[in-house]
Design a protein around this motif. Structure first.
Motif, PDB file in Angstrom:
ATOM      1  N   GLU A 106       0.838  -1.205   0.000  1.00  0.00           N
ATOM      2  CA  GLU A 106       0.000   0.000   0.000  1.00  0.00           C
ATOM      3  C   GLU A 106       0.864   1.243   0.000  1.00  0.00           C
ATOM      4  O   GLU A 106       0.579   2.238  -0.671  1.00  0.00           O
ATOM      5  N   LEU A 107       1.949   1.169   0.761  1.00  0.00           N
ATOM      6  CA  LEU A 107       2.859   2.301   0.859  1.00  0.00           C
ATOM      7  C   LEU A 107       3.498   2.635  -0.482  1.00  0.00           C
ATOM      8  O   LEU A 107       3.599   3.802  -0.871  1.00  0.00           O
ATOM      9  N   GLU A 108       3.913   1.600  -1.194  1.00  0.00           N
ATOM     10  CA  GLU A 108       4.549   1.808  -2.492  1.00  0.00           C
ATOM     11  C   GLU A 108       3.607   2.526  -3.460  1.00  0.00           C
ATOM     12  O   GLU A 108       4.011   3.415  -4.198  1.00  0.00           O
ATOM     13  N   ALA A 109       2.352   2.118  -3.409  1.00  0.00           N
ATOM     14  CA  ALA A 109       1.360   2.742  -4.289  1.00  0.00           C
ATOM     15  C   ALA A 109       1.103   4.185  -3.858  1.00  0.00           C
ATOM     16  O   ALA A 109       1.055   5.101  -4.682  1.00  0.00           O
ATOM     17  N   LEU A 110       0.971   4.361  -2.567  1.00  0.00           N
ATOM     18  CA  LEU A 110       0.657   5.678  -2.023  1.00  0.00           C
ATOM     19  C   LEU A 110       1.726   6.713  -2.344  1.00  0.00           C
ATOM     20  O   LEU A 110       1.437   7.850  -2.738  1.00  0.00           O
ATOM     21  N   LYS A 111       2.983   6.304  -2.234  1.00  0.00           N
ATOM     22  CA  LYS A 111       4.094   7.236  -2.459  1.00  0.00           C
ATOM     23  C   LYS A 111       4.130   7.698  -3.920  1.00  0.00           C
ATOM     24  O   LYS A 111       4.414   8.862  -4.208  1.00  0.00           O
ATOM     25  N   GLU A 112       3.793   6.795  -4.834  1.00  0.00           N
ATOM     26  CA  GLU A 112       3.750   7.168  -6.254  1.00  0.00           C
ATOM     27  C   GLU A 112       2.635   8.175  -6.501  1.00  0.00           C
ATOM     28  O   GLU A 112       2.783   9.134  -7.251  1.00  0.00           O
ATOM     29  N   LYS A 113       1.525   7.920  -5.823  1.00  0.00           N
ATOM     30  CA  LYS A 113       0.371   8.791  -5.977  1.00  0.00           C
ATOM     31  C   LYS A 113       0.684  10.197  -5.469  1.00  0.00           C
ATOM     32  O   LYS A 113       0.373  11.196  -6.125  1.00  0.00           O
ATOM     33  N   ILE A 114       1.339  10.268  -4.334  1.00  0.00           N
ATOM     34  CA  ILE A 114       1.688  11.561  -3.753  1.00  0.00           C
ATOM     35  C   ILE A 114       2.636  12.327  -4.671  1.00  0.00           C
ATOM     36  O   ILE A 114       2.440  13.510  -4.950  1.00  0.00           O
TER      37      ILE A 114
ATOM     38  N   LEU B 107      -1.517   8.213   4.577  1.00  0.00           N
ATOM     39  CA  LEU B 107      -0.195   7.857   5.065  1.00  0.00           C
ATOM     40  C   LEU B 107      -0.159   7.768   6.585  1.00  0.00           C
ATOM     41  O   LEU B 107       0.423   6.841   7.166  1.00  0.00           O
ATOM     42  N   GLU B 108      -0.809   8.720   7.244  1.00  0.00           N
ATOM     43  CA  GLU B 108      -0.842   8.732   8.704  1.00  0.00           C
ATOM     44  C   GLU B 108      -1.486   7.468   9.249  1.00  0.00           C
ATOM     45  O   GLU B 108      -1.022   6.890  10.227  1.00  0.00           O
ATOM     46  N   ALA B 109      -2.539   7.039   8.581  1.00  0.00           N
ATOM     47  CA  ALA B 109      -3.244   5.832   9.013  1.00  0.00           C
ATOM     48  C   ALA B 109      -2.389   4.601   8.752  1.00  0.00           C
ATOM     49  O   ALA B 109      -2.256   3.716   9.603  1.00  0.00           O
ATOM     50  N   LEU B 110      -1.789   4.583   7.570  1.00  0.00           N
ATOM     51  CA  LEU B 110      -0.991   3.437   7.162  1.00  0.00           C
ATOM     52  C   LEU B 110       0.198   3.182   8.072  1.00  0.00           C
ATOM     53  O   LEU B 110       0.482   2.058   8.463  1.00  0.00           O
ATOM     54  N   LYS B 111       0.860   4.260   8.470  1.00  0.00           N
ATOM     55  CA  LYS B 111       2.055   4.119   9.300  1.00  0.00           C
ATOM     56  C   LYS B 111       1.694   3.559  10.686  1.00  0.00           C
ATOM     57  O   LYS B 111       2.445   2.769  11.251  1.00  0.00           O
ATOM     58  N   GLU B 112       0.545   3.945  11.189  1.00  0.00           N
ATOM     59  CA  GLU B 112       0.093   3.410  12.478  1.00  0.00           C
ATOM     60  C   GLU B 112      -0.186   1.920  12.364  1.00  0.00           C
ATOM     61  O   GLU B 112       0.134   1.135  13.240  1.00  0.00           O
ATOM     62  N   LYS B 113      -0.786   1.571  11.240  1.00  0.00           N
ATOM     63  CA  LYS B 113      -1.129   0.184  10.994  1.00  0.00           C
ATOM     64  C   LYS B 113       0.139  -0.674  10.906  1.00  0.00           C
ATOM     65  O   LYS B 113       0.229  -1.755  11.498  1.00  0.00           O
TER      66      LYS B 113
END
Lengths: 136, 136
Positions: A106-114, B107-113
């Motif tokens: 999820e993080l990998e996808a999110l960072k590209e989106k940002i 991102l804030e939610a994801l990092k907590e998870k």
DNA sequence: GTAGCTGCAAACTCTTTGCAACTCT
DNA sequence: AGAGTTGCAAAGAGTTTGCAGCTAC
């Protein structure tokens, strides 16, 4: 990445496979942690005491530029290195100094989106979590 | 955070409001970028040339410990500071050195998870994106 | 043979610190 | 008055570099 592969990659890039270089590569490949230059130097010295600190610095920097190793600068005042493996991030245990690796799709996808939203092409990135172990 | 608030927060923490301290706080509050110690020092000097580098270092470190400013260590070999505002992250332009701030709820939610899954209580974290501007 | 690599020591950058003098409160 | 703060200069940590000799190719 295996030692053999790493050596081949270095040669392909035009690096000479000298004694010190081989020893340093071996230490890096065998490391299961994220050693600092001091730690790499100590491990290299155990095998070949003639190798100097300067060579360790020069070698890890060269390897970093070739993207064969990754240089990490956690908030410790010195750098740590590791041979390139799959992309991952780090959770740093603030009590023990332990570094735990993790990956997250999820993080990998999110960072590209940002990056896209900001109008940037992503070249590098890193997420570091600093935490304290929850007792159970 | 306004200058007044910052000064009050410092006093409450037991810090004396000396001349150098006030000037440094003012520079930090008025900074719209993420200045390094050198940059802070230059701006402080323009107001009060008698202030020393050592005092700037001591002050920003004290403020960091009190969580009144945030210390950033991007991969540049020196630290940058900013007065605490809402939580955000940074996109560093690798060509110009510009630092763009952004926030992201997902991102804030994801990092907590992620921290929870690893069995850690999150104390601090940072995401840094390094990118190149897409021409349009 | 030669471009690249190495060890050594000196230099460099960023940051911290010991100390005597000074200043808020 | 007294603890905290300061400027100065020296020291510290981590890292880089000039140079003469050495080594892989």
């Amino acid at each position: 990445m295996k030692l053999q592969e790493l050596e081949t990659a270095c040669s392909k890039s035009g690096l000479k496979m000298t004694g010190p270089r081989k020893t340093i590569l071996k230490v890096l490949v065998e490391a299961e942690d994220h050693p600092s230059v001091d730690e790499i130097y100590a491990r290299v010295k155990a095998v070949d005491p003639s190798v100097s600190m300067a060579t360790v610095y020069r070698t890890v920097n060269t390897l970093d530029e070739l993207n064969l190793v990754t240089k990490h600068e956690f908030k410790e005042g010195f750098a740590r290195f590791e041979t390139n493996t799959d992309h991952h991030h780090h959770m740093i245990d603030v009590d023990s100094g332990d570094v735990i690796e993790f990956t997250n799709v999820e993080l990998e996808a999110l960072k590209e989106k940002i990056a896209e939203e900001l109008g940037y092409e992503l070249i590098d990135h890193n997420l570091e979590l600093y935490g304290r172990k929850i007792k159970d």
